[in-house]
Structure formats: structure tokens, C-alpha cells
Motif scaffolding. Structure first.
Motif, PDB file in Angstrom:
ATOM      1  N   GLY A  12       0.824  -1.201   0.000  1.00 25.41           N
ATOM      2  CA  GLY A  12       0.000   0.000   0.000  1.00 25.41           C
ATOM      3  C   GLY A  12       0.858   1.251   0.000  1.00 25.41           C
ATOM      4  N   VAL A  13       0.587   2.169   0.932  1.00 27.42           N
ATOM      5  CA  VAL A  13       1.350   3.426   0.996  1.00 27.42           C
ATOM      6  C   VAL A  13       2.724   3.220   1.609  1.00 27.42           C
ATOM      7  N   ILE A 637       4.555  11.040   3.688  1.00 32.50           N
ATOM      8  CA  ILE A 637       5.682  11.922   3.369  1.00 32.50           C
ATOM      9  C   ILE A 637       5.619  12.382   1.916  1.00 32.50           C
ATOM     10  N   ASP A 638       4.859  11.650   1.099  1.00 33.38           N
ATOM     11  CA  ASP A 638       4.513  12.132  -0.238  1.00 33.38           C
ATOM     12  C   ASP A 638       3.274  11.367  -0.675  1.00 33.38           C
ATOM     13  N   THR A 639       2.873  11.581  -1.907  1.00 32.44           N
ATOM     14  CA  THR A 639       1.601  11.024  -2.358  1.00 32.44           C
ATOM     15  C   THR A 639       1.534   9.514  -2.202  1.00 32.44           C
ATOM     16  N   ASP A 640       2.644   8.822  -2.435  1.00 34.17           N
ATOM     17  CA  ASP A 640       2.619   7.360  -2.469  1.00 34.17           C
ATOM     18  C   ASP A 640       3.383   6.709  -1.334  1.00 34.17           C
ATOM     19  N   ASN A 641       3.815   7.483  -0.370  1.00 34.77           N
ATOM     20  CA  ASN A 641       4.635   6.894   0.684  1.00 34.77           C
ATOM     21  C   ASN A 641       4.246   7.433   2.052  1.00 34.77           C
ATOM     22  N   ILE A 681       3.307  17.696   3.425  1.00 39.12           N
ATOM     23  CA  ILE A 681       2.136  16.970   2.934  1.00 39.12           C
ATOM     24  C   ILE A 681       0.992  16.963   3.926  1.00 39.12           C
ATOM     25  N   LEU A 682       1.297  17.274   5.207  1.00 40.54           N
ATOM     26  CA  LEU A 682       0.237  17.309   6.218  1.00 40.54           C
ATOM     27  C   LEU A 682      -0.630  18.557   6.096  1.00 40.54           C
ATOM     28  N   ILE A 683      -0.101  19.604   5.469  1.00 45.45           N
ATOM     29  CA  ILE A 683      -0.783  20.896   5.507  1.00 45.45           C
ATOM     30  C   ILE A 683      -2.157  20.888   4.829  1.00 45.45           C
ATOM     31  N   PRO A 684      -2.335  20.256   3.644  1.00 46.10           N
ATOM     32  CA  PRO A 684      -3.693  20.275   3.064  1.00 46.10           C
ATOM     33  C   PRO A 684      -4.744  19.702   4.009  1.00 46.10           C
ATOM     34  N   ASN A 685      -4.459  18.574   4.626  1.00 42.83           N
ATOM     35  CA  ASN A 685      -5.427  18.003   5.561  1.00 42.83           C
ATOM     36  C   ASN A 685      -5.563  18.847   6.808  1.00 42.83           C
ATOM     37  N   ALA A 686      -4.441  19.396   7.261  1.00 40.71           N
ATOM     38  CA  ALA A 686      -4.492  20.248   8.457  1.00 40.71           C
ATOM     39  C   ALA A 686      -5.361  21.476   8.200  1.00 40.71           C
TER      40      ALA A 686
END
Length: 770
Positions: A12-13, A637-641, A681-686
Motif C-alpha cells: 500500500g502506501v 511523506i509524499d503522495t505514495d509513501n 504533505i500534512l498541511i492540506p489536511n491540516a
């Protein structure tokens, strides 16, 4: 106990995770709390534990690999899953989906029926078994025609054929029924079938005649005839070839056979007389002497022998004419009657030919006497074949022998004929009917039916076991009720069982006709606890437990209940008989993951989870306490990881998710303002989550639309277009479409700070909190 997940690949991720890359990441403890937002990888992490439980890589990740480090530095990797010997229990969405199913056939307005736990698979297995049983029954029925076809022989074909055979072999004078038929059938096989069938029609007819014969005949003597024709031919031919010497010849007598005979007889009569009795003239002594000399020469001897041969031939003619042949075919047994009839009819012609040949020899002797007594002549040959009359007598004698044998051994011969004819008729019937092929097909079909019957019995028994299991599981409703009521903190909720062993939910003793997502979660998690409880405390203490987001779809009121239930379930008193007040851990290792900050806060502050472990220092021998709990965070840490890391200090420090989110956003803005090239990568959800909490706190009467709440908070919504853009996305979309938002993150962050600055006191208090 699992100390580390050393590596994770293509899971998965977790495409390329390595525990050792983060030197600050502490080993797993006995109790482990994992925090992470939705879609960060918590469920994927639980699926690694599913692979341990199932002893095979999760079906969604066939190429995945991982490696663990267990206590005492023992390593274990995914290539040896079948050797993993620890018991693992996992609660996650897959567990809910697999352990809770709803009756789609429930009619509108009827109570909702559902299955929990093994019943979800047991009922589908029962349905599958029923389908299999019905299919096998249909297969069994399909094998019946060859059996029915073969059974026709037993039911009526043998009986009807027996009637026909009885008529043929005895004209209904002896008993022959299906039983007799089957006795004979016992001696007939597929291999000897053809040898019993008689091909010659005459033999069949002879057997029929003999089979129907009666013994009221007399025996006949065989003919003892010595036919002399060949000897006669030889003798006559010899006589014809003789040429006697001409010593004294009286021409007139030589030329006239009758005169010769007359003179010869007269000479004997008148030998001492001086006169001829016929003419009265004187007979001189010279004449007498001359005649005597003549009749005593070679010619006279030949004539005498011809006369003797003629007598023999006439005797043969008399003997042939005196032979008595059978007068009627009816004097013979049926078996030979037709043959003897032909012989009787042919006798006259055959006899005539033989007599004609004898008369021919007589005429040849006469021809010799009449003018040829001194001439050498040959018999005039004919085309007569003596073999004809010889064969006639031989064949008639054979018929007589057969006839005599039959009447002397009549019962034996007739019974043998009947038996042979019977076998012929039965064998021919069987061959015409393809009986042995039908028998083989019937036996094969019966063998299949036995297999089908045995298979159906096995499946019926298994089905009954499954039905009994349904009842066994539904008997646990009281235990299930106990946990559900604790989970929901309500006593008016109760599980009941229907007549077909399905569960229904009662609210205040009345069947519920719809269930909330929270109630569904409560039912599934309660069953998880019941299932784990069924192991017994001792086995539970050997079990690794992973619980992924048990508060999904629950409101705030129920979150504390779930925490309380977990706390009381896994940490119990009255387990240690020597120390009843001692709190005992009912697991070997516990993992709990959640995206809910409030639930995480309960866990983080739990006395039992934070309780240290007392050990004896192996070096100093002193008693000491060491941490027995770990806090971790799953983060993209990125889109796929994603990675597993130690819990962020802010999460440990702040009691509020709201303040934690603000700290992330504010630090990100400061980094941008200082000219940094930053993308977290946390900022959009935050941003999305913080905006949702803030606007709902300010305007609680608009619970469903972040966008509407923003419109009500600002004078000019056009100044907050980017923030509005974020409000259009769901959490899932936000988590999966980061690439579209990278360029607008600084603007969105500035717009959020501008929005907060409209409420100066609140904004300042937030800054002070971090």
C-alpha cells in the motif's frame, strides 16, 4: 512480542519503509498507540498484522514484503508466514465487513436482521452447501435413466421373454418363468455371449423339434446290406472277354441260343433212345457221340458260367426287392423326421437305378451268349454311380442310429436340446438388447449414485453442523448484549435472535427497523470482544491484538464509552488468584490506531496504558520501573509513501486537536514568510480539518457546509477564494489530490490567517497556546 517492523516494501502506501532510517524511533512496547489521519496508512499497517494472522500476504498486495524483529532479536520475514506461531486478533474495517452482514431480503418496514461473526460466513456456507446439495441431487437424478432402462428387464422384460422362450422350447408344457430365465442368465457373460448363439438355422430347427418331442417310438434295426454290383461287373466283364477254343462246333447251335438250350436239354432226355421223340427219326450213335462231344467242350463251360452268373445277379435283384424300408416318417422322432422322410421318398428312384444296372449286366451276358460266345467283347459302360445307393443306406443307418439313441436317452437328449436352445434364445435376446452394455451403464450409474448419495450425506451433515453452529453462536447473545450496552452506554438496546437464527436489534424491546453506523460499529466491535473473550484469559495473554479505529462513525458521547470499554476489557482485576487486586493485562501485545484526536487523547492519558513495568535490574539487582507503552504516528511523506514514526511532540503536549492543527499551519506560514521553499504533505489536511472545526465552532447551526459557514464569517468572500476551494474537497479527495494543491498552499494558508485575524482575541489566544 513484535519489537520492530524492520522493512515494508510495496505494501500500500508503505512502499519503502525502513525502521532503522529513523534513529529516534523506539521499539514497540507491550502497549502501543498509533495516531494518524485518514488515508495515512493505519489500516494498511493493520493489514500487515492480518498477514501474520492469516499466514499469507494480504490479497490486495501480492508483491508486498516485510520483515519483523521479535523479542530476543529474532527476525521473521513475510516469506515464512506459514511458520508464524503467534495468535493475532485484528479489528479493522475488513473485520467489520467480514463479521457483520445484513439480510438484503428484509422487506421494507420489517425489522433488520443481521449476522455477526462466524455466522456471516456460516450462513453463506450453508447457502453454498444447499446449492451444492441441489446440484449433486440433480446430477444424481440425471444418472437414473440407464438404471430405469436396466430395471425394465427385472420388472417386465425378463418375464415377457420367458413366456416366448417357454412356448418355443416346450409349447408351454414345462415351467419357465423369470426365475428360470435368471438362473440361465447367471451362466452367460459378455465374453461367452457370441459362443452360445447358434448361427445355423437347421440346427436351431432341429433343437426346436427335439425340445418339443415325446418318447412314444420304437427302435429300428440298421440295414446290413452288401451290395454286389461291383463284383458282378468284374465277373461279367471277365466272361465277356473270354474266347473259348473251337474243338467241336455245330454252327447251327452256336448261332441259336434257344436251339442250343433245346438240344442240350433233349440230349439228356434222349441219350439212350434210338429215335427222336420230337420228329420220330432214328438217332444214330454217331449223332449222340457228336452232340456229347460238342456240349462237353470250352464253349459249353463258358455258357454254364454265364448261366451261373445270371443266377447270382437275379438273386441280388430278388434280395434288393425284398428289402423293407421304413414306411412313414411318423415312425421316427421329430429330430430325424424330416431327414428320414426325404430318404423314404428317394428310395424308389435309387433302388430302380440299382436294379437297372443289374439288368444291364444280364443283358450283357445275353449279348455274349447270342453269337458272341467265341468273340471277345466288353461291357457297355453306363454313368451309374454306386455311391448313391451306398450313401443312402449309410445315411439311413445314421438316421436310425440317431433315432435309436434319442429314444434310448430321450430325456437326457431332449433336456440337453432344451438347455442349448434356451441359452441360444436368451443369448440372442441379450445381444439384440445390448443387455450387457446397459447393465454396465446401470452399474456405473449406481456407483455414481452411491458416490452422490455419500457426498450428499456428507454435505447434509456438514450443513447440519453449520446450522448447529448458528445456534451455538446465537446462544452467545447475552455476552454480545453486555458489550454492546457498555459500548453505547445504553440499557434499552438489546440483541435478540429470530427463528432462523439471525440477530435483530431491539430498542426498548421493539425491533429496530434501521441501524445507525455507530450501532453497526458497536455490534461489530462487541462481537470482536466476544470472540477474543472466547479464547479464555490465559490464551488472550498470548495474543497480539491490533485495533484500528474502533470509534469510526461514533459521536463524541460514545468515544469515552469505547475508551472505558477497552480499558476495563484489557486490564482486569481478579485474574491473579494470589493477588486479586492486581490489574492484569489480557493480551500479549496491544496496538490501537486512531485518526480521532479526542479518542487519542483518552488513550494518551490512560493510567493503564501509561503504567510502567516493574523489573529487576540484571546488573544491580535493584527494582525499577521502565516504560511499557509507546506512542507512534503514521504520516504521509509524499503522495505514495507513508512512514511510521515517533509521536510528534506537539501531539504529546497539546490536549486539543484544534491547537495541534493550528501549530502545524502557523509553523508552515512562518517558514514561507521567512523565504523557505517548504511543502508539508500534512498541511492540506491540516487546513481542511482546522477550517472545519473553526467554522463549526463559530457557526454551529450550519453543520453540513464549511463553504456556507465561511460566507457568513466574512464580508467579501472573494478575498477567500483559495480557502473556499479547499472547502469543496472531501477528506479523501484532499488526501489523494495533493499535486493539484501544491501551488496554492501558501495562498490558502495566508487566507486562513487573514480569516483568524478578523477574530483578534481568538487568534492571539491560539498563538499563546502554541
Amino acid at each position: 512480542m513484535i519489537e520492530r517492523i524492520l522493512t515494508i516494501e510495496k505494501f500500500g502506501v508503505f512502499n519503502d519503509f525502513n525502521w532503522n532510517r529513523d534513529s529516534t524511533l523506539q521499539d514497540f512496547k507491550e502497549k502501543n498507540i498509533i495516531y494518524g489521519w485518514n488515508y495515512s496508512g493505519k489500516t494498511t499497517l493493520s493489514r500487515i498484522f492480518c498477514s501474520l494472522r492469516d499466514k499469507s500476504i494480504h490479497i490486495d498486495y501480492p508483491e508486498a514484503k516485510f520483515k519483523l524483529r521479535q523479542e530476543n532479536n529474532q527476525e521473521f520475514d513475510s516469506d515464512n508466514l506459514d511458520t508464524y506461531d503467534k495468535t493475532v486478533f485484528i479489528f479493522n474495517k475488513e473485520y467489520v465487513d467480514s463479521k457483520l452482514t445484513w439480510d438484503s431480503r428484509t422487506e421494507l418496514g420489517e425489522p433488520i436482521a443481521f449476522d455477526v461473526g462466524e455466522n456471516t460466513t456460516i450462513r453463506s456456507e450453508i447457502e453454498r452447501l444447499e446449492e451444492i446439495i441441489e446440484y449433486v441431487k440433480s446430477r444424481k437424478i440425471s444418472t437414473q435413466p440407464p438404471i430405469d432402462s436396466y430395471n425394465e428387464y427385472e420388472n417386465w422384460r425378463f418375464r415377457e421373454e420367458s413366456k416366448s422362450i417357454r412356448l418355443i422350447i416346450s409349447n408351454n408344457t414345462i415351467p419357465f418363468d423369470k426365475g428360470h430365465f435368471k438362473v440361465t442368465l447367471g451362466s452367460i457373460t459378455k465374453d461367452n455371449l457370441d459362443s452360445l448363439i447358434i448361427s445355423e438355422n437347421k440346427e436351431i430347427e432341429d433343437l426346436k423339434i427335439l425340445s418339443n418331442s415325446t418318447n412314444n417310438f420304437q427302435p429300428f434295426d440298421e440295414f446290413e446290406i452288401e451290395l454286389k454290383l461291383l463284383d458282378f461287373k468284374t465277373s461279367v466283364n471277365d466272361l465277356l472277354l473270354e474266347e473259348p477254343a473251337k474243338d467241336v462246333v455245330i454252327d447251327i447251335l452256336e448261332k441259336n441260343k434257344d436251339l442250343y438250350s433245346w438240344v442240350k436239354d433233349g440230349l439228356e432226355f434222349e441219350e439212350n433212345s434210338d429215335t427222336c421223340s420230337f420228329c420220330g427219326n432214328e438217332v444214330t450213335n454217331d449223332r449222340i457221340t457228336s452232340l456229347n462231344n460238342y456240349f462237353s467242350n470250352a464253349s459249353k463251360d463258358l455258357r454254364d458260367r454265364i448261366s451261373s452268373q445270371r443266377d447270382l445277379i437275379n438273386q441280388e435283384i430278388t434280395a434288393i426287392n425284398s428289402i423293407e424300408i421304413p414306411k412313414s416318417k411318423n415312425d421316427f422322432t421329430e429330430k430325424v423326421r424330416e431327414t428320414i422322410d426325404l430318404k423314404i421318398k428317394s428310395h424308389k428312384s435309387i433302388k430302380s437305378k440299382y436294379l437297372l444296372e443289374l439288368n444291364h449286366l444280364l443283358s450283357e451276358l445275353t449279348r455274349k451268349e447270342d453269337g458272341n460266345i467265341f468273340n471277345k467283347i466288353s461291357v457297355v459302360e453306363t454313368e451309374y454311380d454306386l455311391k448313391e445307393i451306398e450313401d443312402w443306406f449309410l445315411e439311413v443307418n445314421e438316421v436310425i442310429k440317431t433315432h435309436n439313441s434319442l429314444i434310448s436317452n430321450f430325456e437326457t437328449e431332449r433336456d440337453a436340446a432344451r438347455e442349448k436352445l434356451k441359452k441360444h434364445l436368451i443369448a440372442k435376446f441379450l445381444k439384440n438388447e445390448n443387455y450387457f452394455d446397459k447393465k454396465e451403464k446401470s452399474q456405473n450409474a449406481q456407483n455414481w449414485q452411491k458416490l452422490y448419495t455419500h457426498y450428499i450425506t456428507i454435505k447434509e451433515n456438514l450443513k447440519q453442523e453449520k446450522l448447529d453452529s448458528l445456534k451455538t453462536i446465537t446462544k452467545g447473545k447475552d455476552e454480545l448484549n453486555k458489550f454492546i450496552q457498555k459500548f453505547l452506554n445504553r440499557n434499552d438496546i438489546e440483541i435478540d435472535v429470530t427463528e432462523d437464527d439471525k440477530f435483530i436489534l431491539l430498542r426498548k424491546t421493539r425491533p429496530a427497523r434501521n441501524l445507525s453506523e455507530g450501532e453497526k460499529t458497536a455490534i461489530a466491535f462487541s462481537y470482536f470482544l466476544v470472540e477474543l473473550e472466547s479464547l479464555g484469559v490465559q490464551e488472550m495473554q498470548k495474543t497480539i491484538v491490533f485495533i484500528d479505529d474502533p470509534i469510526s462513525s461514533l459521536d463524541t458521547n460514545h468515544i469515552s464509552q469505547v475508551y472505558s470499554l477497552i480499558n476495563s476489557y484489557f486490564f482486569r482485576k481478579n485474574i491473579d488468584a494470589d493477588n486479586p487486586d492486581k490489574v492484569v493485562n489480557c493480551f500479549k501485545q496491544l496496538f490501537i490506531s486512531t485518526h480521532n484526536f479526542e479518542f487519542f487523547s483518552f488513550l494518551r492519558d490512560s493510567t493503564q496504558l501509561n503504567k510502567r513495568k516493574k523489573i529487576t535490574n540484571p546488573t544491580t539487582g535493584e527494582k525499577q520501573e521502565i516504560p511499557n507503552f509507546g506512542f507512534y504516528q503514521v504520516q504521509k511523506i509524499d503522495t505514495d509513501n507513508s512512514v511510521l514514526k515517533g509521536l510528534d511532540k506537539a501531539l504529546k503536549r497539546y490536549k486539543s486537536e484544534y491547537i495541534y492543527l493550528f501549530s502545524l499551519i502557523y509553523k508552515y506560514k512562518q517558514a514561507i514568510d521567512n523565504g523557505g521553499d517548504v511543502y508539508d504533505i500534512l498541511i492540506p489536511n491540516a487546513l481542511r480539518r482546522f477550517l472545519e472545526i473553526y467554522t463549526l465552532m463559530k457557526i454551529p447551526n450550519e453543520p453540513d457546509s464549511v463553504e456556507n459557514r465561511i460566507v457568513q464569517l466574512v464580508d467579501n468572500v472573494n478575498n477567500f477564494k483559495t480557502l473556499n476551494h479547499f472547502s469543496h474537497f472531501t477528506t479523501f479527495e484532499k488526501a489523494t489530490r495533493h499535486d493539484e494543491l501544491i501551488m496554492v498552499l501558501p495562498t490558502a494558508c495566508n487566507e486562513l490567517i487573514n480569516l483568524l485575524e478578523l477574530d483578534e482575541k481568538h487568534y492571539e489566544s491560539l498563538k499563546k497556546a502554541i
